[in-house]
Design an enzyme around this catalytic site. Structure first.
Site, PDB file in Angstrom:
ATOM      1  N   HIS A  55      10.268  -2.274  10.436  1.00  6.99           N
ATOM      2  CA  HIS A  55      10.532  -3.491   9.934  1.00  6.99           C
ATOM      3  C   HIS A  55      10.267  -4.698  10.645  1.00  6.99           C
ATOM      4  CE1 HIS A  55      13.617  -2.136  13.153  1.00  6.99           C
ATOM      5  NE2 HIS A  55      13.784  -3.322  12.988  1.00  6.99           N
TER       6      HIS A  55
HETATM    7  C1  UD1 Z   1      17.090  -8.024  12.457  1.00  8.45           C
HETATM    8  C2  UD1 Z   1      16.691  -8.626  14.080  1.00  8.45           C
HETATM    9  C3  UD1 Z   1      15.595  -7.318  14.529  1.00  8.45           C
HETATM   10  C4  UD1 Z   1      16.404  -6.061  14.313  1.00  8.45           C
HETATM   11  C5  UD1 Z   1      16.671  -5.741  12.844  1.00  8.45           C
HETATM   12  C6  UD1 Z   1      17.391  -4.276  12.980  1.00  8.45           C
HETATM   13  C7  UD1 Z   1      16.157 -10.777  14.548  1.00  8.45           C
HETATM   14  C8  UD1 Z   1      15.387 -11.803  14.907  1.00  8.45           C
HETATM   15  N1  UD1 Z   1      15.832  -9.596  14.017  1.00  8.45           N
HETATM   16  O1  UD1 Z   1      15.891  -7.926  11.778  1.00  8.45           O
HETATM   17  O2  UD1 Z   1      15.626  -7.473  16.052  1.00  8.45           O
HETATM   18  O3  UD1 Z   1      15.244  -4.993  14.822  1.00  8.45           O
HETATM   19  O4  UD1 Z   1      17.384  -6.627  12.587  1.00  8.45           O
HETATM   20  O5  UD1 Z   1      17.530  -3.983  11.613  1.00  8.45           O
HETATM   21  O6  UD1 Z   1      17.522 -10.892  14.740  1.00  8.45           O
HETATM   22  N2  UD1 Z   1      18.379  -8.151   4.603  1.00  8.45           N
HETATM   23  C9  UD1 Z   1      19.116  -7.666   3.349  1.00  8.45           C
HETATM   24  N3  UD1 Z   1      20.567  -7.263   3.695  1.00  8.45           N
HETATM   25  C10 UD1 Z   1      20.775  -7.449   4.816  1.00  8.45           C
HETATM   26  C11 UD1 Z   1      20.151  -7.631   5.909  1.00  8.45           C
HETATM   27  C12 UD1 Z   1      18.886  -8.263   5.751  1.00  8.45           C
HETATM   28  O7  UD1 Z   1      18.755  -7.677   2.119  1.00  8.45           O
HETATM   29  O8  UD1 Z   1      22.232  -6.768   4.936  1.00  8.45           O
HETATM   30  C13 UD1 Z   1      17.297  -8.683   4.032  1.00  8.45           C
HETATM   31  C14 UD1 Z   1      17.199 -10.404   3.927  1.00  8.45           C
HETATM   32  O9  UD1 Z   1      16.075 -10.540   2.841  1.00  8.45           O
HETATM   33  C15 UD1 Z   1      16.587 -10.811   5.047  1.00  8.45           C
HETATM   34  C16 UD1 Z   1      15.753  -9.672   5.538  1.00  8.45           C
HETATM   35  O10 UD1 Z   1      16.380  -8.465   5.300  1.00  8.45           O
HETATM   36  O11 UD1 Z   1      16.008 -12.213   4.935  1.00  8.45           O
HETATM   37  C17 UD1 Z   1      15.792  -9.919   7.225  1.00  8.45           C
HETATM   38  O12 UD1 Z   1      17.017  -9.679   7.802  1.00  8.45           O
HETATM   39  P1  UD1 Z   1      17.183 -10.379   9.216  1.00  8.45           P
HETATM   40  O13 UD1 Z   1      18.620 -10.100   9.618  1.00  8.45           O
HETATM   41  O14 UD1 Z   1      16.698 -11.916   9.273  1.00  8.45           O
HETATM   42  O15 UD1 Z   1      16.129  -9.779  10.093  1.00  8.45           O
HETATM   43  P2  UD1 Z   1      15.656  -8.364  10.329  1.00  8.45           P
HETATM   44  O16 UD1 Z   1      14.337  -8.142   9.845  1.00  8.45           O
HETATM   45  O17 UD1 Z   1      16.819  -7.231   9.460  1.00  8.45           O
HETATM   46  N1  UDP Z   2      19.171   3.722  11.806  1.00  5.89           N
HETATM   47  C1  UDP Z   2      20.202   4.108  10.651  1.00  5.89           C
HETATM   48  N2  UDP Z   2      19.780   4.202   9.521  1.00  5.89           N
HETATM   49  C2  UDP Z   2      18.427   3.901   9.043  1.00  5.89           C
HETATM   50  C3  UDP Z   2      17.711   3.399  10.114  1.00  5.89           C
HETATM   51  C4  UDP Z   2      18.052   3.498  11.453  1.00  5.89           C
HETATM   52  O1  UDP Z   2      21.331   4.340  10.980  1.00  5.89           O
HETATM   53  O2  UDP Z   2      18.218   3.889   8.065  1.00  5.89           O
HETATM   54  C5  UDP Z   2      19.832   3.598  13.044  1.00  5.89           C
HETATM   55  C6  UDP Z   2      19.179   4.160  14.234  1.00  5.89           C
HETATM   56  O3  UDP Z   2      19.660   5.563  14.241  1.00  5.89           O
HETATM   57  C7  UDP Z   2      19.390   3.366  15.501  1.00  5.89           C
HETATM   58  C8  UDP Z   2      19.544   1.908  15.025  1.00  5.89           C
HETATM   59  O4  UDP Z   2      19.899   2.250  13.604  1.00  5.89           O
HETATM   60  O5  UDP Z   2      20.679   3.746  16.031  1.00  5.89           O
HETATM   61  C9  UDP Z   2      18.155   1.194  15.113  1.00  5.89           C
HETATM   62  O6  UDP Z   2      18.282  -0.133  14.395  1.00  5.89           O
HETATM   63  P1  UDP Z   2      16.851  -0.726  13.846  1.00  5.89           P
HETATM   64  O7  UDP Z   2      15.879   0.166  13.794  1.00  5.89           O
HETATM   65  O8  UDP Z   2      17.529  -1.218  12.617  1.00  5.89           O
HETATM   66  O9  UDP Z   2      16.636  -1.913  14.818  1.00  5.89           O
HETATM   67  P2  UDP Z   2      15.983  -2.130  16.387  1.00  5.89           P
HETATM   68  O10 UDP Z   2      16.533  -1.035  17.289  1.00  5.89           O
HETATM   69  O11 UDP Z   2      14.510  -2.017  16.157  1.00  5.89           O
HETATM   70  O12 UDP Z   2      16.510  -3.357  16.861  1.00  5.89           O
END
Ligand code: UD1
Ligand code: UDP
Length: 371
Positions: A212
């Site tokens: 992601h």
């Molecule tokens: C965010 C964090 C990242 C973390 C990740 C974990 C920041 C800058 N990034 O990235 O560090 O590793 O979460 O998963 O804070 N979306 C949905 N449903 C949701 C949430 C998001 O559809 O419930 C989609 C939306 O299109 C959104 C995109 O995902 O624009 C990105 O979501 P966002 O929270 O901005 O960043 P992540 O890529 O999730």
């Molecule tokens: N995780 C989860 N379901 C998924 C993918 C990840 O429960 O489908 C959990 C994973 O075990 C860990 C956390 O989400 O506990 C990591 O989050 P993510 O990879 O979204 O973010 P990051 O750690 O890169 O910020």
């Protein structure tokens, strides 16, 4: 803390998927002690049931006291919505300490608001550095730590970074890893292979993939190259797909590839822990997954140029393979040949980090009450 110290009024911030498993043991421990009055603040950065509610259910987290409803958007849109809403919250709710976890936009936003409102900040997972300012999380880490009064760290390298940046040593506390507190609590439940077999997944014989990071998935051509490489892997792939990644893949017309990669919705905590536990190999760009595979002893290939979690390489099962799609198949081949890796669990990743955090905060509150 002596009995004449009033309960510390704490706002504990959680907003995105990787925050929930880090915050859960802190919430439980602070509430168990009765010397803290904790408000759980959900920023709403993640909002789909599979990215938020499912973790409250799986981890037994109580309802948040307040939901800021920030939602998605550009960095400035999302961050500013959290800031405005959290500023309003702090105005109405007297708060002695704001606890933020991790490195997401919610972490940054609430730290800035707290610091300007004169409320001290404790940062859980302080001091991690990728030294790559192209990563939004690196900016969030730097800003949050610059405003942090109580730095709670997961590994000695983080302490070194904070000292090098001028943090007084007495503000830095190596406490361990609350994400691993949660993993160790639920690990036994994930041992059951029944649900995998029911899905037709053969334990020990699949590659688990999560992706992601914007640098990997936001460019459709690059994402297509990554997915094509994974589809040629010499073992079946299981791919719980982040919504960010799914939307780019679908716009790029990758439907067939997603089918071949067994793309499934984001998994709940227990289901994903089960998938990690029984994988032959994990390929990821997640921060948390690098740490969890280290503790589970499952080999992990990290599809990035750098990591802010080097202890998962020096001590654990993690290998950085760079971010060139052409590196994927050779790295998988090597990993499948090397079966004898030596690894250990990093110090203090023992299931008791939240207790240490509560100890630090009790001492901090007592010292503050005396000053
Ligand atoms: C965010 C964090 C990242 C973390 C990740 C974990 C920041 C800058 N990034 O990235 O560090 O590793 O979460 O998963 O804070 N979306 C949905 N449903 C949701 C949430 C998001 O559809 O419930 C989609 C939306 O299109 C959104 C995109 O995902 O624009 C990105 O979501 P966002 O929270 O901005 O960043 P992540 O890529 O999730
Ligand atoms: N995780 C989860 N379901 C998924 C993918 C990840 O429960 O489908 C959990 C994973 O075990 C860990 C956390 O989400 O506990 C990591 O989050 P993510 O990879 O979204 O973010 P990051 O750690 O890169 O910020």
């Amino acid at each position: 803390m002596t009995t004449d110290v009033p309960p510390l009024r704490v706002a504990l911030i959680a907003g995105a998927r990787p925050n929930f498993m880090k915050a859960a043991p802190i919430l439980a421990e602070l509430e168990r002690r009765g010397r803290f009055r904790v408000a759980l603040v959900h920023t709403g950065q993640h909002y789909d049931a599979q990215m938020s509610d499912s973790f409250f259910a799986d981890l037994g987290i109580r309802e948040p006291d307040v939901h800021l409803g920030a939602g998605s958007g550009t960095h400035a849109e999302q961050t500013s919505r959290v800031m405005v809403a959290f500023e309003g919250y702090l105005r109405d709710a007297p708060t002695d300490l704001v606890i933020v976890v991790g490195d997401v936009n919610s972490t940054l936003a609430c730290s800035v608001v707290a610091a300007k409102a004169g409320v001290p900040v404790a940062h859980v997972e302080a001091g991690l550095r990728s030294f790559d300012r192209g990563m939004p999380e690196e900016i969030n880490r730097l800003v949050t730590d610059a405003l942090t009064d109580v730095a709670l760290t997961t590994s000695p390298d983080a302490d070194e970074h904070l000292r090098a940046e001028g943090h007084p040593p007495e503000t830095i506390h190596l406490v361990g890893n609350t994400m691993i507190d949660t993993l160790l609590r639920f690990r036994d439940l994930a041992a059951d292979i029944g649900p995998l077999v029911a899905l037709g997944i053969e334990p020990g014989r699949y590659l688990l993939v999560t992706l992601h990071r914007p640098s990997n998935v936001d460019d459709p051509d690059n994402l297509l190259r990554i997915l094509a490489a994974l589809a040629a892997a010499p073992l079946p792939v299981v791919f719980p797909i982040h919504p960010r990644t799914r939307s780019v893949a679908e716009r790029a017309g990758a439907g067939d590839l997603l089918g071949r990669l067994n793309a499934i919705p984001p998994q709940g905590y227990l289901a994903f822990l089960r998938l990690q536990t029984h994988a032959r190999l994990v390929l990821t760009d997640s921060g948390g997954v690098q740490e969890e595979t280290t503790v589970l002893g499952v080999p992990c290939l990290t599809f990035r140029e750098n990591t802010e979690r080097p202890v998962t390489i020096s001590d654990g099962t993690n290998t950085l393979i760079g971010a060139d799609p052409a590196a994927i198949l050779p790295a998988i081949a090597v990993a499948l040949r090397d079966t004898e890796g030596v690894h250990r669990v990093p110090p203090l990743w023992d299931g008791h980090a939240a207790e240490r955090i509560a100890d630090v905060l009790e001492r901090w509150a007592a010292a503050r009450a005396q000053s």
